[in-house]
Design an enzyme around this catalytic site. Structure first.
Site, PDB file in Angstrom:
ATOM      1  CG  HIS A 473    -163.467 -30.182  22.861  1.00 31.16           C
ATOM      2  ND1 HIS A 473    -163.951 -30.471  24.115  1.00 31.16           N
ATOM      3  CD2 HIS A 473    -162.270 -30.837  22.772  1.00 31.16           C
ATOM      4  CE1 HIS A 473    -163.099 -31.271  24.745  1.00 31.16           C
ATOM      5  NE2 HIS A 473    -162.069 -31.503  23.945  1.00 31.16           N
ATOM      6  CD  GLU A 474    -160.150 -31.362  19.758  1.00 22.88           C
ATOM      7  OE1 GLU A 474    -159.037 -31.072  20.227  1.00 22.88           O
ATOM      8  OE2 GLU A 474    -160.845 -32.305  20.187  1.00 22.88           O
ATOM      9  CG  HIS A 477    -157.862 -29.189  23.886  1.00 17.63           C
ATOM     10  ND1 HIS A 477    -157.615 -29.367  25.220  1.00 17.63           N
ATOM     11  CD2 HIS A 477    -158.737 -30.171  23.534  1.00 17.63           C
ATOM     12  CE1 HIS A 477    -158.308 -30.418  25.658  1.00 17.63           C
ATOM     13  NE2 HIS A 477    -159.002 -30.918  24.653  1.00 17.63           N
ATOM     14  CG  HIS A 480    -154.646 -24.884  27.905  1.00 16.89           C
ATOM     15  ND1 HIS A 480    -154.804 -26.132  28.443  1.00 16.89           N
ATOM     16  CD2 HIS A 480    -154.144 -24.113  28.899  1.00 16.89           C
ATOM     17  CE1 HIS A 480    -154.414 -26.112  29.715  1.00 16.89           C
ATOM     18  NE2 HIS A 480    -154.007 -24.896  30.010  1.00 16.89           N
TER      19      HIS A 480
HETATM   20 ZN   LIG Z   1    -160.351 -32.512  24.557  1.00 18.87          ZN
END
Ligand SMILES: [Zn+2]
Length: 689
Positions: A473-474, A477, A480
């Site tokens: 998940h991290e 990010h 991104h």
């Molecule tokens: Zn998040």
């Protein structure tokens, strides 16, 4: 400050480190206030140069000039906030109080500057004739909207009040976070000789490491970090200890001590309501959601209710199954909130014949890092190589250089994975420098921080399936931020709407649970054996398990957040009563509590970033489930054409495009929620009382 002092301040000197990264070894807490002082002064002068420009406003002398301003401030602030969150000290926390106050005082007059707003507004009204690129047009719209929404168009009296409110809110948000951290640091439960029933060896090792870190070598403790607490509640066979731990966990910030957050919440809500009304909105939620993909509180409520009904039904059906299990074991008690995770885990083991302990040896941290990197290489062509020459803020932090397909430097990636007392709880991504190319290419410095348990006695750190998902998940990010390819700094990377920002992160989680990825990277840390197929299958079945509980925990928190910010602030003068009333209204199962009770709800009270925005995770989940479907439909989880669209439309475009348009460009249509309900196993739920 004298020039000599400035010369000694590493925050104010050029950084002669590899990739011009922050020289963490040289930076001391007392460097920050003078550096902020200088940064505020520089920024103020840059803003004055724009507002005093006698030339008529044009895109370059106003919007681009704004983008160029405040470089030193963002440089100092990103280092400071990285340390405050990931490696704080009483000294830094004390400085943080001062900094948050000074930040609000600095930004208020800029955000409410009538001259700046006038220049931006003039350009905004002429935007059709300015011959701007798509990104420039978006930047102009965002800049104009930001000034408008912060009250730059208000009269002086209203502006003055807004400034007071913002300053007070900044203080309260910081206080909220500090209270919570203090309550979390104060509480721990020491495990006596007979208190280890049911606890897996990895938990015991982590509990010992946690005790050692708090100066209690040879002991073992449960802490309020989510991973310590959840593992304990899931595995401890001691009902009395589970109750004690659970009660402490849900009471954080609500203990009537110096760290109590109830009064802070009441004041925050009243001030938010007042500021929304000054700006002409009926509620804070209406104000907040206008600038989001969802647009209105009604749209948010409608999505949450659509998910709530089947989630609650699933949770109630699961509760009955858990109660039956209690009875079957001869337990003569009604299932309580501290029992849910324990019996759910038993039921999961019985049904999927699977427990986290069986899979953990296959989820060594290094293998999961390699898996996350490899998926990025296959999807986006980026490669990773570790660097040992980049300064870090703690010896546990690792750094990788990221290169693009052509072998060109793209970014640095910092991974700070292990829990420690100086780190706040949770996991997050941040940046020490954002990508932009306004005046030449600037490569980003991207950070992931997690709270994984360190392996004891030279053993590697073994992740739970949830930890592994968090890592992906991290890292999503992180991508991104790393893949960002925009011109203007304020549109870089994760600078997107709150209800869009979780799309790249949650979408990336999908790859972690693909059998193809697990078979290759989930290898036993001792034998190197790949995760057996049978275990993969059971693991994936287990993933769907208990989704009623998880969804209820989440959606109830999102609904409470929405209610706090749509009902009059006077309705929440007693925070506990408000919480009870709202939970009764939605028929919250008594055996489940909010994922974040108000007094711990840092997302919405420790700063306003997620205020009436906690639903965003679910909003994004609708999109991530739907988006991953594009790869499934292509028949290849690394399908090149789909990956290219994903890169171009989502991961690299930052805030340079309207999110809805970007999504439609990627998927060919609007997102649909059916994939989410299917993925969470919330379709065709049997009725339960
Ligand atoms: Zn998040």
């Amino acid at each position: 400050m004298s020039d000599a002092a400035a010369l000694d301040n590493p925050l104010l000197k050029p950084w002669a480190t590899p990739f011009e990264t922050p020289p963490f070894e040289d930076i001391a807490p007392d460097h920050f206030l003078p550096a902020f002082e200088r940064a505020f002064a520089d920024h103020t002068a840059e803003i004055a140069a724009i507002t005093h420009d006698p030339a008529a406003p044009d895109f370059d002398n106003t919007i681009t000039a704004l983008e160029r301003s405040g470089k030193l401030l963002s440089k100092v602030a990103s280092v400071f906030y990285d340390l405050v969150s990931a490696h704080s000290s009483p000294e830094l926390l004390e400085i943080d109080k001062e900094v948050s106050l000074r930040m609000a005082r600095h930004w208020n007059p800029i955000q409410m500057n009538a001259v700046l707003f006038g220049r931006a507004a003039a350009l905004y009204h002429d935007r059709a004739s300015l011959r701007l690129t798509g990104e420039q047009l978006r930047l102009l719209e965002r800049t104009y909207t930001r000034f408008h929404r912060s009250g730059a168009g208000l009269d002086e009296k209203a502006k003055k009040r807004m400034a007071e409110i913002n300053e007070r809110l900044a203080h309260l948000g910081t206080a909220f976070g500090h209270h919570l951290l203090a309550d979390e640091q104060e509480w721990f439960m020491e495990l006596g000789e007979n208190d280890f029933d049911g606890l897996p060896a990895s938990f015991v090792a982590a509990a010992k490491a946690a005790a050692e870190e708090r100066g209690m070598p040879g002991k073992a403790i449960v802490t309020t970090s989510r991973s310590s607490m959840e593992t304990f509640l899931k595995s401890s066979a001691r009902r009395d200890l589970r109750e004690k731990a659970y009660k402490a966990f849900v009471a954080r910030g609500d203990n009537g001590n110096a760290n109590d957050n109830n009064a802070t919440i009441i004041e925050i809500l009243a001030l938010r309501e007042e500021s929304a009304k000054i700006l002409g909105y009926p509620t804070f939620a209406a104000y907040r959601l206008e600038d989001s993909m969802a647009k209105t509180p009604e749209a948010v409520r409608s999505l949450l209710e659509r998910v709530w009904k089947p989630a609650r039904a699933r949770a109630l059906a699961d509760r009955n199954a858990l109660q039956a299990l209690v009875a079957q074991e001869g337990g003569n008690f009604t299932l309580a909130p501290w029992d849910w995770r324990y019996y759910a885990e038993k039921l999961r083991q019985a049904k999927a014949n699977f427990d986290d302990a069986a899979i953990k040896p296959y989820l060594a941290l290094d293998n999961m890092i390699a898996a996350a990197f490899d998926c990025a290489t296959r999807l986006f062509g980026v490669t990773f190589s570790e660097r040992k020459d980049v300064p870090v803020w703690h010896p546990d932090v690792r750094v990788w250089e990221v290169k693009d397909k052509a072998g060109k430097h793209k970014a640095l990636f910092y991974g700070d994975y292990f829990a420690r007392a100086s780190k706040r709880s949770g996991a997050w991504m941040t940046s020490l420098r954002d990508q932009q190319k306004l005046d030449g290419e600037v490569a980003p410095l991207i950070v992931n921080v997690c709270n994984f348990a360190k392996g004891a006695d030279g053993e590697p750190s073994l992740l739970s399936p949830d930890d592994a998902r968090t890592l992906f998940h991290e890292f999503g990010h992180g991508l991104h931020g790393m893949l960002s390819d925009v011109t203007y700094p304020s549109l870089s990377g994760t600078s997107v709407f709150t209800d869009f920002v979780e799309l790249p992160s949650q979408l990336y989680e999908h790859w972690q649970e693909q059998p193809q990825v697990l078979r290759e990277f989930a290898r036993h840390y001792q034998t190197g054996e790949p995760l057996p197929d049978d275990l993969v299958k059971r693991f994936l079945t287990a993933r769907k398990f208990n989704q009623g509980f998880a969804t209820v925990e989440f959606v109830s928190s999102a609904l409470i957040d929405l209610e706090f910010h749509t009902q009059p602030a006077s309705a929440s003068r007693d925070v506990r009563a408000f919480e009870r009333r709202e939970l009764d209204k939605i028929g919250m199962p008594a055996e489940i509590s909010l994922r974040h009770r108000p007094q711990q709800f840092g997302h919405i009270f420790s700063g306003d970033h997620y205020a009436s925005g906690y639903y965003s995770y679910m909003w994004s989940e609708v999109m991530d489930a739907d988006a991953f479907g594009a790869f499934e439909e292509a028949g290849d989880i690394f399908d090149a054409a789909t990956a290219k669209r994903l890169h171009d439309d989502i991961y690299s475009s930052g805030g340079s495009r309207d999110p809805e348009a970007a999504y439609v460009a990627f998927r060919g249509r609007e997102p649909e929620p059916d994939a989410l309900l299917r993925r969470r196993g919330l379709v065709d739920v049997p009725e339960a009382a």
